[in-house]
Design an enzyme around this catalytic site. Structure first.
Site, PDB file in Angstrom:
ATOM      1  N   LYS A 325      27.717  42.542  34.828  1.00 44.26           N
ATOM      2  CA  LYS A 325      29.057  43.124  34.918  1.00 44.26           C
ATOM      3  C   LYS A 325      29.338  44.225  33.908  1.00 44.26           C
ATOM      4  O   LYS A 325      28.947  44.151  32.755  1.00 44.26           O
ATOM      5  CB  LYS A 325      30.126  42.039  34.735  1.00 44.26           C
ATOM      6  CG  LYS A 325      30.246  41.053  35.861  1.00 44.26           C
ATOM      7  CD  LYS A 325      30.607  41.679  37.199  1.00 44.26           C
ATOM      8  CE  LYS A 325      32.064  42.069  37.304  1.00 44.26           C
ATOM      9  NZ  LYS A 325      32.940  40.904  37.347  1.00 44.26           N
ATOM     10  N   GLU A 332      42.480  48.457  33.088  1.00 47.24           N
ATOM     11  CA  GLU A 332      43.178  47.248  33.559  1.00 47.24           C
ATOM     12  C   GLU A 332      44.287  46.857  32.586  1.00 47.24           C
ATOM     13  O   GLU A 332      45.383  46.467  32.986  1.00 47.24           O
ATOM     14  CB  GLU A 332      42.198  46.077  33.696  1.00 47.24           C
ATOM     15  CG  GLU A 332      41.279  46.196  34.902  1.00 47.24           C
ATOM     16  CD  GLU A 332      40.209  45.115  34.906  1.00 47.24           C
ATOM     17  OE1 GLU A 332      40.547  43.944  34.723  1.00 47.24           O
ATOM     18  OE2 GLU A 332      39.030  45.456  35.079  1.00 47.24           O
TER      19      GLU A 332
END
Ligand code: ARG
Length: 509
Positions: A325, A332
């Site tokens: 990831k 965000e």
């Protein structure tokens, strides 16, 4: 045993020196065995004569604001000095008292900057803490400082001074962000990407043009903060508690010394309203909303299925379980912190809406939302300026996405219209052509002239209006170049818009 203070310490950590002040508080204010103010016999309560019993430890902590309003210490000292100098000019205070006050305040400012000032919970807020220390240092002159003044006009002045500085920092940071945005836009003034409506491919635009949309949004944000600064920059001091002062004060000279554009024109309004803080939070909420939209796009563009950009590693984090990831944490969080700033706006509006004139203690609750809003916006802009410069644009992926959604269908319709077909007929003809392309699994722009003519033939007058030039018109470059009016996406127009934007940046104060 010492009990830690439950108040959140987050705002203190932002300024150098304030963390250690916070730690000192924990020892100053938390001895349950000795809850009485008589713990501090050298600092009797300012209004002690009127009261038969001291407040409880809990009430003391509940009503105090020194944990957070010490952030305005510099402004408080500046305001007090301007007030004292005016009192001396007006003959209300002697020159020798003024000299003592200036000397004492210089020492206090020094103690605060070195983190050595002993903040005391018993003295409730930043104003009383500084005044008490001044009196301890210089005696009666310190006790005379509050002549013709109240904490009500004092705190209103401090917040306005503080907010003015915060706005100036934010304006500078918006300009830095915009400057970086323009650099990326310029590098991609020719880079085609799909423009979306409903998140479906709509028409070709350039990436530079897309970024310029955010320049325009932040340009309006800049205007809003500039405008809010005008209304913030008015002096409440002189309003005293609510009705003004009975001494021959000269408010205009205080305003001039503190750099205020004018004085507040009504004493009741001056001490009670916080609309300037609400305006600031509204401007901040809009700025954050714009950055949140950009964040949402960065997140989307970085998804491998889209693959339009990559963010520099320093703005991303990995996963504790999934080794592959790379998460866009910073955008965000910008999106998430927008909720927090919007919340502060609602908090201040709600704080104000039920207050009768003039000052009410409710207003003490204005500071934490205001400070946190300014901190959040400041940090966000700083990070964003760096993040936007570091994005890696994957132009190839943008172009292949553009080759999949019949993005130049409108251009084909426009072409037929320019040859004399009514727009509604052209729209219908091209819809048929899109359907034919879909059936063959191709993009509209990949059909040959004969194939296009065949597809258009069901609409009278369409096929015969098509000639060789139509193919150029429905190419990506043809589509982009045709939108050359002000505000359009043609690469030359985008370059001119960037130049114009740069000039407007240079003109900013
Ligand atoms: N700490 C107070 C505030 O932030 C200062 C003003 C207090 N005035 C008063 N009359 N209690 O609003």
């Amino acid at each position: 045993m010492l009990r830690p203070h439950p108040a959140p310490l987050r705002t203190w950590g932002k300024l150098p020196g304030f963390r250690c002040l916070a730690e000192k508080h924990q020892t100053i204010m938390t001895s349950p065995q000795n809850p009485s103010p008589s713990d501090f016999p050298d600092t009797p309560k300012t209004w002690s004569g009127r009261f038969a019993e001291p407040v409880s430890d809990l009430v003391k902590r509940y009503t105090a604001s020194v944990f957070f309003d010490q952030r305005m210490a510099t402004q408080d000292i500046r305001g007090s000095l301007a007030h004292a100098r005016m009192l001396a000019r007006q003959g209300i205070l002697s020159q020798s008292d003024l000299g003592d006050i200036e000397r004492g305040m210089a020492q206090i400012a020094d103690e605060i900057s070195r983190g050595e000032f002993r903040w005391n919970l018993d003295d409730e807020d930043v104003h009383l803490n500084i005044e008490k220390r001044l009196t301890a240092l210089v005696g009666d002159a310190g006790k005379r400082l509050h002549t013709g003044r109240s904490r009500n006009d004092q705190v209103a002045t401090d917040i306005r001074l503080w907010l003015r500085d915060a706005i100036d920092r934010i304006l500078e940071l918006i300009a830095v962000f915009q400057h970086r945005l323009l650099e990326v836009a310029e590098a991609h003034a020719d880079t085609p990407m799909p423009g979306f409506t409903h998140l479906q491919v709509a028409q070709p635009v350039t990436f530079g043009h897309h970024l310029l949309a955010y320049f325009e949004m932040t340009r309006r944000d800049f205007e809003r903060f500039t405008d809010c600064r005008r209304r913030t920059n008015r002096l409440p001091l002189g309003a005293a508690a609510l009705a003004g002062a009975s001494y021959p004060i000269d408010r205009e000279s205080v305003a001039a010394e503190l750099g205020f554009d004018e004085v507040c024109r009504n004493s009741l309004d001056a001490v009670s309203d916080r609309d300037f803080a609400i305006e600031f939070c509204a401007a901040a909420a809009l700025l954050m909303t714009h950055l949140s939209r950009l964040s949402e796009e960065l997140i989307l563009w970085m998804n491998p299925r889209v693959g339009f950009i990559d963010l520099a590693d320093r703005f991303c984090t990995g996963s504790s379980i999934m080794p592959q990831k790379k998460n866009p944490d910073v955008p965000e969080l910008v999106r998430g912190k927008t909720g927090r700033v919007n919340g502060h706006l609602i908090a201040l509006l709600t704080l104000m809406k039920g207050q009768p004139l003039a000052y009410n203690k409710d207003n003490q609750e204005d500071k934490e939302p205001l400070f946190d809003t300014a901190d959040t916006v400041t940090d966000t802009l700083r990070i964003y300026a760096d993040m936007i410069s570091g994005i890696q644009v994957k132009a190839h992926n943008m172009r292949s996405a553009l080759a999949q959604g019949h993005a130049t269908a409108t251009d084909l319709a426009d072409y037929l219209v320019k040859k004399g077909l009514p727009f509604r007929s052209a729209h219908e003809a091209v819809a048929l052509a899109v359907r034919a392309a879909e059936e063959r699994g191709l993009d509209l722009s990949r059909l040959s002239l004969d194939e296009l003519r065949a597809a258009l033939s069901k609409v009278p007058g369409a096929a015969e209006r098509l000639d060789e030039n139509a193919l150029a018109a429905i190419s990506i470059e043809g589509s982009l170049a045709s939108r050359a009016h002000t505000g359009g996406t043609a690469p030359d127009t985008v370059r001119a818009a960037i130049q114009c934007a740069r000039n407007s940046l240079l003109r900013k104060p």
